[in-house]
Design a protein around this motif. Sequence first.
Motif, PDB file in Angstrom:
ATOM      1  N   PRO A  86       0.864  -1.119   0.081  1.00 12.37           N
ATOM      2  CA  PRO A  86       0.025   0.027   0.103  1.00 12.37           C
ATOM      3  C   PRO A  86       0.838   1.265  -0.069  1.00 12.37           C
ATOM      4  O   PRO A  86       2.188   1.014   0.143  1.00 12.37           O
ATOM      5  CB  PRO A  86      -0.914  -0.045   1.159  1.00 12.37           C
ATOM      6  CG  PRO A  86      -0.007  -1.022   2.121  1.00 12.37           C
ATOM      7  CD  PRO A  86       0.925  -1.938   1.227  1.00 12.37           C
ATOM      8  N   LYS A  87       0.340   2.427  -0.214  1.00 13.19           N
ATOM      9  CA  LYS A  87       0.836   3.607  -0.219  1.00 13.19           C
ATOM     10  C   LYS A  87       1.745   4.145   1.472  1.00 13.19           C
ATOM     11  O   LYS A  87       0.875   3.772   2.408  1.00 13.19           O
ATOM     12  CB  LYS A  87       0.105   4.890  -0.442  1.00 13.19           C
ATOM     13  CG  LYS A  87       0.831   6.209  -0.367  1.00 13.19           C
ATOM     14  CD  LYS A  87      -0.229   7.343  -0.647  1.00 13.19           C
ATOM     15  CE  LYS A  87       0.357   8.706  -0.522  1.00 13.19           C
ATOM     16  NZ  LYS A  87       1.027   9.090  -1.731  1.00 13.19           N
ATOM     17  N   PRO A  88       2.985   4.007   1.313  1.00 13.65           N
ATOM     18  CA  PRO A  88       3.674   4.040   2.542  1.00 13.65           C
ATOM     19  C   PRO A  88       3.768   5.866   3.215  1.00 13.65           C
ATOM     20  O   PRO A  88       3.255   6.671   2.372  1.00 13.65           O
ATOM     21  CB  PRO A  88       5.092   3.884   2.139  1.00 13.65           C
ATOM     22  CG  PRO A  88       5.274   4.194   0.750  1.00 13.65           C
ATOM     23  CD  PRO A  88       3.787   3.912   0.280  1.00 13.65           C
ATOM     24  N   ILE A  89       4.050   5.845   4.315  1.00 18.94           N
ATOM     25  CA  ILE A  89       4.218   7.258   4.839  1.00 18.94           C
ATOM     26  C   ILE A  89       5.554   7.539   4.279  1.00 18.94           C
ATOM     27  O   ILE A  89       6.424   6.991   4.092  1.00 18.94           O
ATOM     28  CB  ILE A  89       4.163   7.085   6.336  1.00 18.94           C
ATOM     29  CG1 ILE A  89       2.872   6.864   6.936  1.00 18.94           C
ATOM     30  CG2 ILE A  89       4.462   8.482   7.026  1.00 18.94           C
ATOM     31  CD1 ILE A  89       3.032   6.293   8.396  1.00 18.94           C
ATOM     32  N   MET A  98      17.279  12.184   3.596  1.00 19.34           N
ATOM     33  CA  MET A  98      16.468  12.051   2.222  1.00 19.34           C
ATOM     34  C   MET A  98      15.235  11.639   2.901  1.00 19.34           C
ATOM     35  O   MET A  98      14.815  11.299   4.154  1.00 19.34           O
ATOM     36  CB  MET A  98      17.226  10.752   1.691  1.00 19.34           C
ATOM     37  CG  MET A  98      17.067   9.460   2.648  1.00 19.34           C
ATOM     38  SD  MET A  98      18.009   8.249   1.722  1.00 19.34           S
ATOM     39  CE  MET A  98      16.833   7.612   0.537  1.00 19.34           C
ATOM     40  N   ASP A  99      14.226  11.678   2.011  1.00 22.90           N
ATOM     41  CA  ASP A  99      12.636  11.214   2.381  1.00 22.90           C
ATOM     42  C   ASP A  99      12.997   9.672   2.304  1.00 22.90           C
ATOM     43  O   ASP A  99      13.417   8.903   1.427  1.00 22.90           O
ATOM     44  CB  ASP A  99      11.873  11.616   1.275  1.00 22.90           C
ATOM     45  CG  ASP A  99      11.338  13.022   1.382  1.00 22.90           C
ATOM     46  OD1 ASP A  99      11.639  13.552   2.478  1.00 22.90           O
ATOM     47  OD2 ASP A  99      11.075  13.724   0.147  1.00 22.90           O
ATOM     48  N   VAL A 100      12.238   9.006   3.346  1.00 21.14           N
ATOM     49  CA  VAL A 100      12.105   7.378   3.478  1.00 21.14           C
ATOM     50  C   VAL A 100      10.543   7.330   3.410  1.00 21.14           C
ATOM     51  O   VAL A 100       9.835   8.059   3.840  1.00 21.14           O
ATOM     52  CB  VAL A 100      12.610   7.057   4.926  1.00 21.14           C
ATOM     53  CG1 VAL A 100      14.437   7.412   4.969  1.00 21.14           C
ATOM     54  CG2 VAL A 100      12.291   7.519   6.124  1.00 21.14           C
ATOM     55  N   LEU A 101      10.426   5.986   3.245  1.00 21.07           N
ATOM     56  CA  LEU A 101       9.158   5.507   3.028  1.00 21.07           C
ATOM     57  C   LEU A 101       8.828   4.365   3.888  1.00 21.07           C
ATOM     58  O   LEU A 101       9.724   3.533   3.910  1.00 21.07           O
ATOM     59  CB  LEU A 101       8.863   4.918   1.601  1.00 21.07           C
ATOM     60  CG  LEU A 101       9.198   5.945   0.219  1.00 21.07           C
ATOM     61  CD1 LEU A 101       8.974   5.218  -1.029  1.00 21.07           C
ATOM     62  CD2 LEU A 101       8.354   7.095   0.455  1.00 21.07           C
ATOM     63  N   TYR A 102       7.760   4.564   4.668  1.00 21.10           N
ATOM     64  CA  TYR A 102       7.753   3.421   5.903  1.00 21.10           C
ATOM     65  C   TYR A 102       6.520   3.181   6.133  1.00 21.10           C
ATOM     66  O   TYR A 102       5.327   3.806   5.776  1.00 21.10           O
ATOM     67  CB  TYR A 102       8.615   3.814   7.086  1.00 21.10           C
ATOM     68  CG  TYR A 102       8.117   4.859   7.933  1.00 21.10           C
ATOM     69  CD1 TYR A 102       7.194   5.000   8.739  1.00 21.10           C
ATOM     70  CD2 TYR A 102       8.460   6.364   7.352  1.00 21.10           C
ATOM     71  CE1 TYR A 102       6.627   6.208   9.469  1.00 21.10           C
ATOM     72  CE2 TYR A 102       8.009   7.459   8.066  1.00 21.10           C
ATOM     73  CZ  TYR A 102       7.190   7.453   8.980  1.00 21.10           C
ATOM     74  OH  TYR A 102       6.860   8.527   9.558  1.00 21.10           O
TER      75      TYR A 102
END
Length: 149
Positions: A86-89, A98-102
Amino acid sequence: MKRITLILTLVLFSAVGAFAQLENPVSWAYSAKKISSTEAVVYIKATIEDDWHIYSQNIKAGGPNKTIFTFAPSKDFSLIGKTTEPKPITKYEKVFKMDVLYFENEVVFQQKIKLNKGTTVIKGKVEFMVCNDKQCLPPSEVTFSVPVK
């Protein structure tokens, strides 16, 4: 007296170290559902304790360890596409610059498969790293085995 103090200190640090390694803020569950006579979807669910998170599969190089799924090769099935999520935060983390996705709380990853046999067992492993705002635990690897009936 110094010797007793030294021994007690070593025992204390050993106990604290052993307790720290037992921390496991992510639990995994697996299931599969046939969507036709020749296709199924494998669901891989991570339940994450409060204040912890795991990272997306789509982390750029130079950041934290991304979540990686590896499926054992089998003549009984083949993968259709990549494992979806699904779409991460998205959040900027100073540590990685950096931007991280979690994901927090829980996340369900899905892998579509083509069945070459009516029933089979999907085996594989998931590699992941879990962090909170104070620390990251070393990357972990969990194996799984999911029956498809």
